[in-house]
Design a protein around this motif. Structure first.
Motif, PDB file in Angstrom:
ATOM      1  N   UNK A  17       4.416   1.677   2.332  1.00 56.36           N
ATOM      2  CA  UNK A  17       3.430   1.936   3.370  1.00 56.36           C
ATOM      3  C   UNK A  17       3.277   1.035   4.250  1.00 56.36           C
ATOM      4  N   UNK A  25       0.165   3.593  10.651  1.00 53.78           N
ATOM      5  CA  UNK A  25       0.263   3.786   9.275  1.00 53.78           C
ATOM      6  C   UNK A  25       1.541   4.380   9.001  1.00 53.78           C
TER       7      UNK A  25
ATOM      8  N   UNK B 145      -4.608   4.101   2.001  1.00 48.42           N
ATOM      9  CA  UNK B 145      -3.668   3.779   2.870  1.00 48.42           C
ATOM     10  C   UNK B 145      -2.758   5.000   3.065  1.00 48.42           C
ATOM     11  N   UNK B 146      -2.773   5.890   1.893  1.00 49.81           N
ATOM     12  CA  UNK B 146      -2.137   7.231   1.947  1.00 49.81           C
ATOM     13  C   UNK B 146      -2.671   8.036   3.102  1.00 49.81           C
ATOM     14  N   UNK B 148      -4.328   7.282   5.491  1.00 53.16           N
ATOM     15  CA  UNK B 148      -4.092   6.631   6.747  1.00 53.16           C
ATOM     16  C   UNK B 148      -2.878   7.116   7.425  1.00 53.16           C
ATOM     17  N   UNK B 149      -1.798   7.293   6.501  1.00 57.93           N
ATOM     18  CA  UNK B 149      -0.445   7.525   6.899  1.00 57.93           C
ATOM     19  C   UNK B 149      -0.467   8.827   7.323  1.00 57.93           C
TER      20      UNK B 149
END
Lengths: 441, 237
Positions: A17, A25, B145-146, B148-149
């Motif tokens: 990521x 992102x 974070x995932x 946000x991806x």
């Protein structure tokens, strides 16, 4: 290539990521050895810059290719081995790899319709049966890899055995078209003459009247033919018929019976004759300038490879123009064929049997042609000539030259003529126009 | 200290004492933030010696910093402050145990860190720490974070719009106080302020929040912030 920085936020195996310098992102798979917190450079795929397509990349700090990565050492060896193997194969088997290139396509239409492609060495690469009959015919034969001559022999013999060719149906229309540029390959391709000879020979062997029409067609025309669903041979026929100013549907030439009617149409034959003469003359006597002019003027829509390429003929070592029309009949076949043969022979004697005469004759015709184009008054001369021609044939027939000038007039004329004792019933609605033909003695 | 460094060109900062004084003045919140974080308690100027140590380290950082090395100044300064403070604590402990230790010698050995040594490795570690911190903070808002991806806008235009919104949110004290208190983005107020359609904002809620965090916590996310503050790196380096 543009690159953008990206920061590794999270890593799970090869799954990264990233936070890019553009504030996105993204999650992507990368074949790199980098830890969280490292900065890398991502190439921006220019085409998809807006969508920020991410491609595999090299890390900013550790410029390691997969080549250098310890984990993938085996891949390096694998690639080296692959290159070696490839090199070996190329060295020893160059010929094997290079040869199977189709250099010419030969189509055979009797009732079955099929197409063969041959390679440089003139052996059959592919057999492509186009209709059901052809499928049946070819199924039992193993043609691939055979020399073309043998393949054609086999096909004709088989066809005779299975009665695809018999006394009623003994026309074979052959089309030949080159598939590669002439310059790039030594002319090993079969010539129209050769193929015609083989076909004829085989048909004869089978005890039939051999009637063979051969068309040489350029590769562009072949492509056109394919889009219409025709074989090269049919396309040649179709083009000539169109050239003769008759309305021809592609379906007409595809039908075997119609085709025969066309081919045996005497009007067409006369035109074919006329055609041959022009062509022969072009290659024997006239200057290239005249040649191209004539082609342009009289047969604008029928572009023939030898007309486009002045040297075509010499390259191919062919003395004959692209159309072959071969008709032989034998005692014992039906009257129709016999007469046909006689007519043809008489013509042939004049045209081909005596070259000097032939030449003159051609010139006459040719000049007449030109005149006609420029001045209608000369039609009279043309008619005379025509009559003479017809007389020779012993068959009062239509005027091939008149056609190009005034189709309608010609039509009525030919109708009259066909009413007047022609052995062949010229059905105008079906006749395709002019053919020329050449009779082999 | 909105963006002080833009107003203080490096060539002048190193040679003009007044300007440097002003810069140090403006940088006090940053120094205080960093030192407080290390000490894990709130500190006040004039009372806590740690802050003075931090200020000295910061001043050192100005001396040794080279603009064209591709390292953010604040990152470098922060590391120097940390080192100096660690050294300070060690000296304190040593003083308590062995009052006769050779302080000066120890210090000169320990805290010296040139830009050369502030190599990739150090920076990577610093960034990793920031990322860890950021991740923890996101978790507090229920984000990963995932998330946000998937929430990150793919289109450049949309992204820029949302980045702008996040910037306005993060730099507006009133709006951000609502975020800090309620743990969510004040959509209506933000829409009114940015003139961006609420639907667009709503779709980018997570993204705005994450980016806002990075921008607002300017003293913590020295590295990460560059990524969402386009063009800042040029000014800061």
């Amino acid at each position: 290539m543009n690159t953008k920085r990206a920061l590794i936020l999270e890593k799970d195996g090869q799954d990264f990521i990233l936070l890019t310098s553009e504030g996105e992102f993204i999650q992507t798979k990368l074949a790199i050895d980098a830890a969280v917190g490292e900065e890398i450079e991502l190439p921006i795929n220019q085409a998809a810059a807006d969508d920020c397509e991410i491609m595999p990349l090299k890390p900013l700090e550790k410029v390691k290719t997969w080549f250098q990565e310890a984990g993938s050492r085996h891949r390096r060896w694998a690639s080296i081995a692959a290159i070696l193997v490839f090199a070996l194969v190329m060295t020893f088997n160059w010929n094997l790899l290079v040869h199977p290139q189709a250099v010419a396509a030969i189509s055979l239409d009797f009732n079955p319709r099929l197409e063969l492609t041959v390679d440089r060495k003139n052996s059959v690469l592919e057999v492509n049966p186009i209709n059901q009959d052809a499928q049946e015919l070819v199924n039992t034969l193993k043609l691939r890899g055979k020399p073309l001559n043998a393949a054609i022999s086999a096909i004709i013999q088989e066809a005779a055995e299975k009665h695809f060719i018999d006394l009623e149906q003994d026309w074979v229309v052959v089309g030949i078209s080159p598939l590669v540029e002439e310059q790039t390959q030594p002319a090993q391709t079969p010539t129209a003459k050769e193929i015609e000879a083989i076909v004829y020979q085989e048909v004869q062997k089978a005890g039939m009247t051999g009637k063979v029409a051969t068309f040489q067609v350029s590769s562009e025309q072949r492509a056109k033919a394919q889009t219409e669903g025709m074989t090269t041979a049919e396309y040649g026929l179709y083009e000539v018929a169109k050239q003769a100013g008759l309305e021809v549907q592609p379906e007409t030439v595809k039908d075997a019976a119609e085709r025969v009617r066309l081919l045996e149409n005497e009007a067409i034959q006369a035109e074919i004759q006329n055609y041959v003469e022009q062509l022969v003359e072009k290659f024997q006597g006239n200057s290239p300038d005249n040649r191209s002019k004539e082609t342009k003027g009289s047969k604008a829509s029928f572009s023939m490879p030898w007309a486009a390429d002045k040297d075509y003929q010499s390259k191919q070592n062919r003395n004959n123009p692209g159309f072959y029309f071969n008709n032989r009949s034998f005692p014992g076949t039906d009257n129709k064929n016999k007469d046909n043969k006689n007519n043809a022979n008489s013509k042939f004697d004049k045209e081909n049997g005596k070259p000097a005469n032939n030449h003159k004759h051609k010139n006459d015709k040719n000049s007449k042609h030109k005149d006609q184009r420029s001045k209608p008054q000369n039609n009279k001369q043309g008619k005379e000539q025509n009559n003479q021609h017809n007389n020779q044939q012993g068959n009062p027939q239509k005027n091939p030259q008149g056609k190009s000038q005034d189709k309608q007039q010609n039509k009525s004329q030919s109708n009259q003529n066909s009413g007047g004792g022609s052995k062949y019933k010229v059905d105008r609605s079906n006749s395709l126009g002019y053919y020329f033909w050449q009779i082999r003695s | 200290m909105p963006e002080p460094i833009e107003r203080f060109p490096w060539n002048r900062l190193k040679n003009e004492p007044e300007l440097r004084e002003e810069f140090l003045q403006e940088s006090q919140p940053f120094i205080r933030h960093v030192v407080s974080q290390i000490c894990r308690r709130t500190l006040d100027w004039g009372r806590d010696e740690e802050l003075s140590e931090g200020l000295i380290a910061y001043n050192d950082a100005i001396n040794h910093y080279e603009e064209d090395r591709g390292v953010p100044f604040l990152a470098y300064a922060r590391l120097l402050i940390k080192r100096r403070l660690i050294d300070y604590f060690r000296r304190q402990a040593a003083r308590e145990a062995l009052p006769m230790g050779d302080e000066e010698f120890e210090r000169s050995v320990d805290i010296h860190l040139s830009l050369n040594e502030f190599a990739e490795k150090e920076q990577n570690r610093e960034r990793a720490l920031e990322i860890q911190l950021f991740n923890q903070e996101l978790h507090r808002f229920g984000l990963s974070f995932k998330d946000l991806v998937s929430a990150s806008p793919k289109h450049r235009d949309t992204r820029e719009t949302l980045l702008r919104a996040a910037r306005q949110l993060a730099l507006d004290d009133e709006l951000w106080s609502q975020v800090a208190m309620k743990g969510k983005v004040p959509m209506k107020a933000l829409a009114a302020k940015t003139k961006i359609h609420p639907k667009v904002l709503e779709r980018g809620r997570k993204y705005i929040l994450a980016v806002g965090l990075l921008i607002n916590h300017r003293h913590e996310y020295v590295y990460l912030r560059e990524y969402v503050f386009p063009g800042e790196r040029g000014g800061q380096n």
